[in-house]
Design a protein around this motif. Sequence first.
Motif, PDB file in Angstrom:
ATOM      1  N   LYS A 138      -5.405  17.759  13.217  1.00 25.53           N
ATOM      2  CA  LYS A 138      -6.579  16.907  12.998  1.00 25.53           C
ATOM      3  C   LYS A 138      -6.487  15.597  13.778  1.00 25.53           C
ATOM      4  N   LEU A 139      -5.282  15.144  14.010  1.00 24.75           N
ATOM      5  CA  LEU A 139      -5.093  13.911  14.779  1.00 24.75           C
ATOM      6  C   LEU A 139      -5.209  14.160  16.287  1.00 24.75           C
ATOM      7  N   GLY A 140      -5.275  15.422  16.673  1.00 23.39           N
ATOM      8  CA  GLY A 140      -5.565  15.724  18.064  1.00 23.39           C
ATOM      9  C   GLY A 140      -4.432  16.171  18.938  1.00 23.39           C
ATOM     10  N   GLU A 141      -3.184  16.076  18.475  1.00 23.39           N
ATOM     11  CA  GLU A 141      -2.090  16.505  19.315  1.00 23.39           C
ATOM     12  C   GLU A 141      -1.150  17.407  18.526  1.00 23.39           C
ATOM     13  N   GLY A 142      -1.716  18.229  17.673  1.00 23.70           N
ATOM     14  CA  GLY A 142      -0.906  19.098  16.857  1.00 23.70           C
ATOM     15  C   GLY A 142      -0.630  20.421  17.520  1.00 23.70           C
ATOM     16  N   ASN A 143       0.130  21.216  16.831  1.00 22.29           N
ATOM     17  CA  ASN A 143       0.460  22.558  17.290  1.00 22.29           C
ATOM     18  C   ASN A 143      -0.363  23.564  16.524  1.00 22.29           C
ATOM     19  N   ASP A 144      -0.491  24.732  17.095  1.00 28.52           N
ATOM     20  CA  ASP A 144      -1.303  25.755  16.447  1.00 28.52           C
ATOM     21  C   ASP A 144      -0.529  26.713  15.571  1.00 28.52           C
ATOM     22  N   SER A 145       0.793  26.636  15.578  1.00 30.19           N
ATOM     23  CA  SER A 145       1.560  27.553  14.746  1.00 30.19           C
ATOM     24  C   SER A 145       2.297  26.790  13.685  1.00 30.19           C
ATOM     25  N   SER A 146       2.706  27.503  12.648  1.00 29.30           N
ATOM     26  CA  SER A 146       3.451  26.825  11.577  1.00 29.30           C
ATOM     27  C   SER A 146       4.691  27.554  11.205  1.00 29.30           C
ATOM     28  N   LYS A 184       3.445  23.356   7.115  1.00 28.50           N
ATOM     29  CA  LYS A 184       2.030  23.695   7.270  1.00 28.50           C
ATOM     30  C   LYS A 184       1.162  22.446   7.139  1.00 28.50           C
ATOM     31  N   LEU A 185       1.459  21.611   6.159  1.00 27.29           N
ATOM     32  CA  LEU A 185       0.692  20.384   5.955  1.00 27.29           C
ATOM     33  C   LEU A 185       0.822  19.451   7.164  1.00 27.29           C
ATOM     34  N   LEU A 186       2.033  19.240   7.642  1.00 33.10           N
ATOM     35  CA  LEU A 186       2.244  18.381   8.812  1.00 33.10           C
ATOM     36  C   LEU A 186       1.523  18.931  10.034  1.00 33.10           C
ATOM     37  N   ASN A 187       1.594  20.248  10.205  1.00 32.57           N
ATOM     38  CA  ASN A 187       0.907  20.885  11.332  1.00 32.57           C
ATOM     39  C   ASN A 187      -0.596  20.659  11.240  1.00 32.57           C
ATOM     40  N   ASP A 188      -1.150  20.807  10.036  1.00 30.61           N
ATOM     41  CA  ASP A 188      -2.589  20.584   9.836  1.00 30.61           C
ATOM     42  C   ASP A 188      -2.965  19.131  10.131  1.00 30.61           C
ATOM     43  N   ILE A 189      -2.163  18.189   9.659  1.00 25.05           N
ATOM     44  CA  ILE A 189      -2.440  16.770   9.900  1.00 25.05           C
ATOM     45  C   ILE A 189      -2.393  16.475  11.396  1.00 25.05           C
ATOM     46  N   GLU A 227       7.566  18.030  13.692  1.00 21.27           N
ATOM     47  CA  GLU A 227       6.213  17.672  13.258  1.00 21.27           C
ATOM     48  C   GLU A 227       6.151  16.231  12.735  1.00 21.27           C
ATOM     49  N   ILE A 228       7.214  15.756  12.072  1.00 26.35           N
ATOM     50  CA  ILE A 228       7.248  14.360  11.636  1.00 26.35           C
ATOM     51  C   ILE A 228       7.251  13.446  12.859  1.00 26.35           C
ATOM     52  N   ASP A 229       8.070  13.787  13.846  1.00 24.77           N
ATOM     53  CA  ASP A 229       8.115  13.002  15.076  1.00 24.77           C
ATOM     54  C   ASP A 229       6.743  12.978  15.747  1.00 24.77           C
ATOM     55  N   LEU A 230       6.091  14.132  15.802  1.00 23.04           N
ATOM     56  CA  LEU A 230       4.755  14.221  16.393  1.00 23.04           C
ATOM     57  C   LEU A 230       3.744  13.409  15.584  1.00 23.04           C
ATOM     58  N   LEU A 231       3.836  13.462  14.263  1.00 20.42           N
ATOM     59  CA  LEU A 231       2.951  12.679  13.406  1.00 20.42           C
ATOM     60  C   LEU A 231       3.096  11.182  13.697  1.00 20.42           C
ATOM     61  N   ILE A 232       4.313  10.725  13.818  1.00 21.32           N
ATOM     62  CA  ILE A 232       4.536   9.306  14.100  1.00 21.32           C
ATOM     63  C   ILE A 232       3.975   8.941  15.466  1.00 21.32           C
TER      64      ILE A 232
END
Length: 147
Positions: A139-147, A131-136, A22-27
């Motif tokens: 919202k940024l548009g390329e997240g996952n739906d599970s946590s 959960k927080l990273l997944n939510d972020i 999720e950190i990698d995805l956030l970046i």
Amino acid sequence: FGSAAGGFPGGIQGIERRVWYEIDLLIRNLRRLQESVPVPSQMLGLIPQEVEGGWPEGFQMADVADAMDGAMVGTSSKAPFVRVTDDYDAGRRAQRLSYVTCSLLGLDQGMPGQAILEAWSTEHRLSMLLKLLNDINSKLGEGNDSS
């Protein structure tokens, strides 16, 4: 790789791997919005060198950490990049990741981050961060739906 939870083993190492993903995805999501997103070398140094089953397709942070091997890092003074070895205690690595992730997200200064920092265990803190990273990311548009 369909979800943050899919394909990872359980326990604290499984949660740690999901947090890394999720950190990698956030970046990657943030780099879509602005070209440069710095990642602290202290964080990159915590990425496990070997993981069971390897990293999911598209995971970039391990490659960045590999490329930094032998590099000099730092802002005011330079020191060699250091990465945890395979024999580094996995629980300690996960604990350090949980705290550095709080700092990366700016949660080390007041509420609601205080509740995460005071979580009763590393596994619980990582679960809250996941959960927080997944939510972020959602919202940024390329997240996952599970946590």
